[in-house]
Design a protein around this motif. Structure first.
Motif, PDB file in Angstrom:
ATOM      1  N   ASP A   8       0.876  -1.163   0.000  1.00 40.84           N
ATOM      2  CA  ASP A   8       0.000   0.000   0.000  1.00 40.84           C
ATOM      3  C   ASP A   8       0.926   1.229   0.000  1.00 40.84           C
ATOM      4  O   ASP A   8       2.131   1.098   0.275  1.00 40.84           O
ATOM      5  N   ASP A  10      -0.063   5.126   0.998  1.00 39.01           N
ATOM      6  CA  ASP A  10      -0.261   6.061   2.114  1.00 39.01           C
ATOM      7  C   ASP A  10      -0.323   5.306   3.435  1.00 39.01           C
ATOM      8  O   ASP A  10      -1.168   4.433   3.623  1.00 39.01           O
ATOM      9  N   GLY A  11       0.582   5.618   4.343  1.00 41.17           N
ATOM     10  CA  GLY A  11       0.586   4.968   5.654  1.00 41.17           C
ATOM     11  C   GLY A  11       1.515   3.771   5.710  1.00 41.17           C
ATOM     12  O   GLY A  11       1.738   3.213   6.785  1.00 41.17           O
ATOM     13  N   GLU A 168      -0.112  -3.394   4.544  1.00 45.82           N
ATOM     14  CA  GLU A 168      -1.245  -2.449   4.593  1.00 45.82           C
ATOM     15  C   GLU A 168      -1.375  -1.772   5.956  1.00 45.82           C
ATOM     16  O   GLU A 168      -1.082  -2.381   6.974  1.00 45.82           O
ATOM     17  N   ASP A 169      -1.852  -0.522   5.949  1.00 43.94           N
ATOM     18  CA  ASP A 169      -2.074   0.178   7.226  1.00 43.94           C
ATOM     19  C   ASP A 169      -3.559   0.365   7.533  1.00 43.94           C
ATOM     20  O   ASP A 169      -3.892   0.849   8.613  1.00 43.94           O
TER      21      ASP A 169
HETATM   22 MG    MG Z   1      -2.877   3.156   3.355  1.00 46.69          MG
END
Ligand code: MG
Ligand code: B16
Length: 217
Positions: A8, A10-11, A168-169
């Protein structure tokens, strides 16, 4: 064995949530709606359209289709203004170590992000060349928790889903990876990401031995 590692954005690779927050907060306030950091958390991994719909729901506000389109455009312009100032210093700790380790082992690497700005962000932080495939918000029709983004990633890497590993976040992203029959690795809070197969606070906690085991499994 060659595995597919899907990240992923973002994050996981960079923390752009803070820029989304500033731009969404500006937009919400212009409509007389308050917008908190806790609400911003709920927008992680959520598409741009759905994010604005949620903000309007929270503020109990209805707007015309034209205004919706205009607000989305203005929000993205402000967000891109923050993105334009990004550089390699915004890469989250130890992400390059993990990417380089996987590349040196001949593993396949993909991006699986909901963001339509993924390519420009990867270019700004100079990581775009590390990815064999990039699947982002411009390639998918169904948002996470639908597994589409990760399944397209696996397809583009030519690796079967059960041989893919997702970092993943967001809860929706972990659910998407699980539905895709991939190994899910949560990056963040264990209480929030409890559905993941493995959870780490960040990449500095991921040891070489753990990566070895994933590659050899
Ligand atoms: Mg994310
Ligand atoms: P954009 P990810 C997601 O990226 C973000 O977490 C989410 O907050 C954002 O609304 C979404 O991308 C769409 O982003 O407005 O740039 O198209 O976590 O899936 O990499």
């Amino acid at each position: 064995m060659k595995k597919g590692f899907i990240f992923d954005l973002d994050g996981v690779i960079v923390d752009t949530a803070k820029y989304h927050f500033l731009a969404w907060q500006n937009l919400a306030n212009s409509l007389g709606i308050s917008f908190s950091l806790a609400q911003n958390e709920q927008l992680k991994g959520v598409s741009r359209v759905r994010s604005l719909e949620k903000i309007l729901e929270w503020g109990d506000k209805t707007i015309s289709e034209e205004e919706f389109t205009r607000l989305m455009r203005e929000k993205n312009e402000e967000y891109l203004n923050y993105i334009s100032k990004m550089d390699i210093n915004e890469i989250l700790p130890d992400v390059p170590r993990i990417l380089d380790n996987l590349i040196s082992r001949g593993q396949a690497i993909a991006l699986g992000s909901a963001s339509k700005n993924a390519r420009v962000i990867l270019e700004k932080v100079q990581l775009i060349d590390k990815f064999h495939a990039i699947v982002d918000g411009t390639n998918v029709s169904k948002a996470k928790p639908d597994p589409e983004v990760f399944l397209i990633g696996a397809q583009q890497l030519d690796i079967s889903p059960e041989h893919c590993i997702v970092f993943e976040d967001s809860v929706a992203g972990i659910q998407a990876a699980n539905t895709a029959n991939m190994i899910s690795i949560g990056i963040g809070d264990a209480k929030v990401l409890h559905e993941a197969d493995y959870i780490f606070t960040n990449f500095t906690e991921i040891k070489e031995e753990f990566i070895n085991n994933l590659v050899l499994a």
